[in-house]
Design an enzyme around this catalytic site. Structure first.
Site, short mmCIF file in Angstrom:
data_model
loop_
_atom_site.label_atom_id
_atom_site.label_comp_id
_atom_site.label_asym_id
_atom_site.label_seq_id
_atom_site.Cartn_x
_atom_site.Cartn_y
_atom_site.Cartn_z
N ASP A 124 0.82 -1.21 0.00
CA ASP A 124 0.00 0.00 0.00
C ASP A 124 0.85 1.27 0.00
O ASP A 124 2.03 1.25 0.37
CB ASP A 124 -0.89 0.04 1.25
CG ASP A 124 -2.08 -0.91 1.14
OD1 ASP A 124 -2.10 -1.74 0.22
OD2 ASP A 124 -2.99 -0.80 1.99
N ASP A 125 0.19 2.38 -0.37
CA ASP A 125 0.67 3.76 -0.19
C ASP A 125 1.76 4.20 -1.16
O ASP A 125 2.31 5.28 -1.00
CB ASP A 125 1.16 3.99 1.25
CG ASP A 125 0.03 3.86 2.26
OD1 ASP A 125 -1.13 3.75 1.84
OD2 ASP A 125 0.32 3.85 3.48
N HIS B 45 -5.69 2.95 -4.45
CA HIS B 45 -5.75 3.20 -3.00
C HIS B 45 -6.17 4.64 -2.69
O HIS B 45 -5.70 5.23 -1.73
CB HIS B 45 -4.38 2.89 -2.39
CG HIS B 45 -4.41 2.68 -0.90
ND1 HIS B 45 -5.37 1.92 -0.25
CD2 HIS B 45 -3.56 3.13 0.07
CE1 HIS B 45 -5.11 1.92 1.05
NE2 HIS B 45 -4.03 2.64 1.28
N HIS C 267 -5.93 9.50 0.63
CA HIS C 267 -5.82 8.67 1.84
C HIS C 267 -6.32 9.44 3.07
O HIS C 267 -5.97 9.13 4.21
CB HIS C 267 -4.38 8.22 2.04
CG HIS C 267 -4.25 6.91 2.80
ND1 HIS C 267 -4.44 6.80 4.15
CD2 HIS C 267 -3.94 5.67 2.37
CE1 HIS C 267 -4.24 5.56 4.54
NE2 HIS C 267 -3.95 4.84 3.46
N HIS D 189 3.35 -2.19 3.44
CA HIS D 189 3.43 -0.81 2.97
C HIS D 189 4.81 -0.57 2.39
O HIS D 189 5.74 -1.34 2.66
CB HIS D 189 3.14 0.18 4.11
CG HIS D 189 1.77 0.05 4.69
ND1 HIS D 189 1.44 -0.95 5.57
CD2 HIS D 189 0.65 0.79 4.50
CE1 HIS D 189 0.16 -0.84 5.92
NE2 HIS D 189 -0.34 0.22 5.28
#
Length: 294
Positions: free
Chosen positions: A100-101, A150, A154, A252
């Site tokens: 992620d991210d 994603h 965020h 991540h």
């Protein structure tokens, strides 16, 4: 001609015996006919099943009959969830690595490790991070990894304030367009920031499904996001969590993740896991709500 009482009884008994024999013969005949019909029906069903088996793409029935060597050459097509595949009586253990991210300064290093180990992974990218990392995203897709989505920001408040799906979907539509412009691929798999539960209710999920998206959460959380400079603890979290025959592991794009990843891959291989990448043509459910729409 007259019969006495004894003769009449004998005549009646003889007649009854003939009737019983006829009934017995008829009963036996019916049983034999019934057995024959069942046998013919079963043979026909078996033949049709064999004749209709696909010869190109393996499915749950044909895969179980495939040799172990052939299985190494074909991709797993996961079930709607979560029954593990059985090949020649052996349960196949499969793991999906997800990051992620990104994209970030760590993306290239992650791709290098994956390439060295001949592994593909699924990346859930944040739209605000894309600028300046277009080459990494292009490489990611070209090497067979899946460019998941994603959101743009965020930002919890922007995505979930009011409980409706409008802001959420707007952000995912934006990042979808950015990724498509770079890769040529229209990505449909999303991961909700902070996970889907409890902020994404039933109507919210329906809106996501109607927009054409599928949504993955995870089965094991590496907790790498809160373990800076502690790659061994990241590894231990994976060891604690990865206990099932099908695992989707949350990572991540962090330095501790890069430091831990080679050992994590080694551990998973030693424990019989094979590595897969998300395939939109073989989607399976992996959300906390067990919502089959997603």
């Amino acid at each position: 001609m007259k019969y006495n009482s004894q003769q009449r009884r004998n005549r009646r008994n003889s007649h009854n015996n003939r009737r019983l024999k006829k009934l017995l013969i008829i009963s036996i005949s019916l049983v034999l006919i019934f057995v024959a019909i069942i046998a013919i029906r079963n043979w026909t069903s078996s033949k049709n099943s064999l004749d209709s088996s696909p010869t190109s793409t393996p499915n749950a029935e044909t895969i179980s009959q495939t040799s172990a060597q052939e299985l190494m050459k074909i991709k797993m097509v996961p079930l709607g969830k979560v029954a593990p595949r059985e090949y020649n009586g052996q349960i196949r253990k499969v793991v999906y690595l997800t990051f992620d991210d990104g994209p970030s300064k760590y993306t290239e290093e992650l791709l290098d490790i994956l390439k060295q180990n001949d592994i593909k992974a699924t990346f859930f990218m944040q739209g605000a991070n894309i600028s300046g990392h277009e080459k990494s995203i292009k490489r990611l897709a070209d090497e067979g990894n899946y460019p998941g989505l994603h959101s743009m920001t965020h930002d919890y408040k922007k995505l979930y304030s009011g409980g409706g799906s409008a802001n959420f979907l707007n952000e995912f539509n934006q990042v979808q367009a950015l990724v498509k412009n770079i890769t040529g691929q229209k990505s449909t798999l999303i991961r909700a920031p902070y996970g889907s539960m409890p902020q994404i209710g039933g109507k919210f999920r329906e809106d996501i499904a109607n927009a054409g998206y599928k949504m993955w959460d995870w089965s094991t959380d590496s907790l790498d996001w809160k373990l800076p400079n502690k790659p061994d603890e990241v590894l231990n979290q994976v060891k604690k969590g990865a206990k099932h025959n099908l695992e989707v592991i949350l990572f991540h794009e962090k330095q501790q993740t890069i430091d831990a990843l080679p050992k994590i891959i080694q551990y998973l291989k030693q424990n019989g896991y094979e590595f897969e990448v998300y395939n939109p043509n073989a989607h399976f459910m992996m959300n906390f709500y067990k919502d089959k729409r997603l």
